[in-house]
Scaffold this active site. Sequence first.
Site, PDB file in Angstrom:
ATOM      1  N   SER A  41      38.951  44.141  41.621  1.00 60.07           N
ATOM      2  CA  SER A  41      39.306  44.449  40.232  1.00 60.07           C
ATOM      3  C   SER A  41      40.808  44.284  40.074  1.00 60.07           C
ATOM      4  O   SER A  41      41.568  44.364  41.056  1.00 60.07           O
ATOM      5  CB  SER A  41      38.911  45.885  39.886  1.00 60.07           C
ATOM      6  OG  SER A  41      39.487  46.295  38.656  1.00 60.07           O
ATOM      7  N   TYR A  73      39.360  54.807  41.592  1.00 55.16           N
ATOM      8  CA  TYR A  73      38.757  53.477  41.409  1.00 55.16           C
ATOM      9  C   TYR A  73      39.665  52.399  41.996  1.00 55.16           C
ATOM     10  O   TYR A  73      39.204  51.484  42.695  1.00 55.16           O
ATOM     11  CB  TYR A  73      38.523  53.239  39.916  1.00 55.16           C
ATOM     12  CG  TYR A  73      37.855  51.916  39.590  1.00 55.16           C
ATOM     13  CD1 TYR A  73      36.511  51.718  39.850  1.00 55.16           C
ATOM     14  CD2 TYR A  73      38.586  50.876  39.017  1.00 55.16           C
ATOM     15  CE1 TYR A  73      35.897  50.512  39.550  1.00 55.16           C
ATOM     16  CE2 TYR A  73      37.985  49.670  38.711  1.00 55.16           C
ATOM     17  CZ  TYR A  73      36.637  49.494  38.973  1.00 55.16           C
ATOM     18  OH  TYR A  73      36.030  48.298  38.680  1.00 55.16           O
TER      19      TYR A  73
END
Length: 590
Positions: free
Chosen positions: A462, A475
């Site tokens: 990501s 995250y």
Amino acid sequence: MADWHRFDVANGDIDLATFSYGTPGETTPDKPVVLLVHGWPDTHHLWDLVAPQLAEHFRVYAYDTRGFGDSSRPSDVPAYRLDALAEDMFAVCRAVSPDGKTHIVAHDWGSVQAWETVTTPGAEDAIASFTSVSGPNLDFLGEWARGKMARPTPSNVGQALSQVASSAYTAFFQVPGASDAFFRAFGSDRVWTEFLHFIEGTPRENARFGPTLREDMISGLKLYRANIRGKLARPNPRPTRVPVLEIVNDRDIALRPAIYERTHTHAERLWRKRSTTGHWLPYTNPDYLAATAIEFIEKIATGSSSAPNTIDRARVTGPAPELIGKLAVITGAGSGIGRETAYALADLGAELVLADIDLETVEETAIECKAKGVPATAYRLDVSDTTAVTRFADEVRDAHGVADIVINNAGIAVAGSALAASDEQVDRLLAINLRGVISGSRAFGKQMVERGTGGQIVNLASAAAFTLSRDLGLYSASKAGVLMFSEALRAELAEHRIGVTAICPGIVHTNITASTEFAGAADEAATRKKVDGFYAKRNFTPDRVASDIVSAIRKNKAVVPVTPEAEFGYRVYRFLPWAARIGARQKLAD
């Protein structure tokens, strides 16, 4: 040396040294007959590592083609024309299978000769199938080259010039004095072994040459002089009804994969397998070649093949899609990026194995992929269960074969305060996002290494891996782990020709945003709705990520920031880390 037993076959005044593999006098009339045909500068010993594996299923024969080994060596160049060589092959086929048909497996100039043979009218009465390795039909090649230059687009000209560059050595081979002298000076076992080891990593112990190597190199040059100029200048492509399997090697130093793109217009029944292998497959990857040939011959001979069935997905019925014959595994394929990637790979002809923790949604994806004309199978998988991932990889190998492409896409999101998140939230996030990627990469990567023909692993990281945010600490940690693991694994697997790519999307609207947990939020539902609305307005859809994944597979990219903000964040973190730290103070939901 392998267990070869010699007898001679005559074709007019040409004596062909022919060899059976196995115990003399042992008869197995119920087994199909396979004839192995070598190229330049080899003899039947090219097949020393392949023949024992084939002999477990078939009656196996090989021969030294004219000009090589113990066969006759005509001195005149016209004696090496392909029509004469095809007559030799028919003579050997009649000798080894007088009452039936012969399956041909051929390499390099052996394959060129076999193409001439199977396109001879009536060849299907004597030849049951043809497995072609690193040797094109010269008439098809001439037609392909003329077609490219007749339509001189940048792509066509580039492909033609690439093949010209790869074949430049053949011009030198046309000069008798220079090329003959070169191989008299350098045509030794040691030099040739080192050349093969250097050019494509052939294990030195796998190189098997007869005592006539230098002589074979020189007399075999007549193949080039007798055929190439005439065939390419005046191609006469003929059709064949013999079933043909083309084994295409992406790292072939002499032949570019593009030259095979029109074979389907002449071969009525065509299959194609493609891998990141080199020209001398019988030496370098004999197990892969043997397994592929066995499966294809069994399919033609009996209508079925030993499990797993990998040959059906290699059938070519028109212009071959880019990934025909490939097997792709995608986790998290029930929605979002995983589903759109499945659609994109289906459009390119890959067989798909699709996994998701939600079996109903992934079955919907599989149905849509089947509608595109490719096999697709759905599995339920929780990637946080390491044992389940390993078991899944084994089930895929046993049912479908070793995967060529693996996309570890499954993931979840936890946002908000790292301090407020529960231990259960942290453990689940890391188990899915990081441990799941590691488990999938390890389980399938081991299989790829063992097979020895390369592959591609794509891991979904990501932009959060390098774009700092106070609300995405957990995250970001999971995705930064994916990024660093992928970079390290890429280095580890490079020697095995297995690419590893980290995909780093930015703001992409998927189901993850609608299910993100916001630790410490006063009104979690309202925060989630606000963030999801922002992602929806951003309107960067999962199919655009899928397009970048396909591009990354084609080009074997290491790190792919997908969205513009990901590209920007990647560079800011690398070159202006202080700016990234200041920006991280902004709250996600502000």
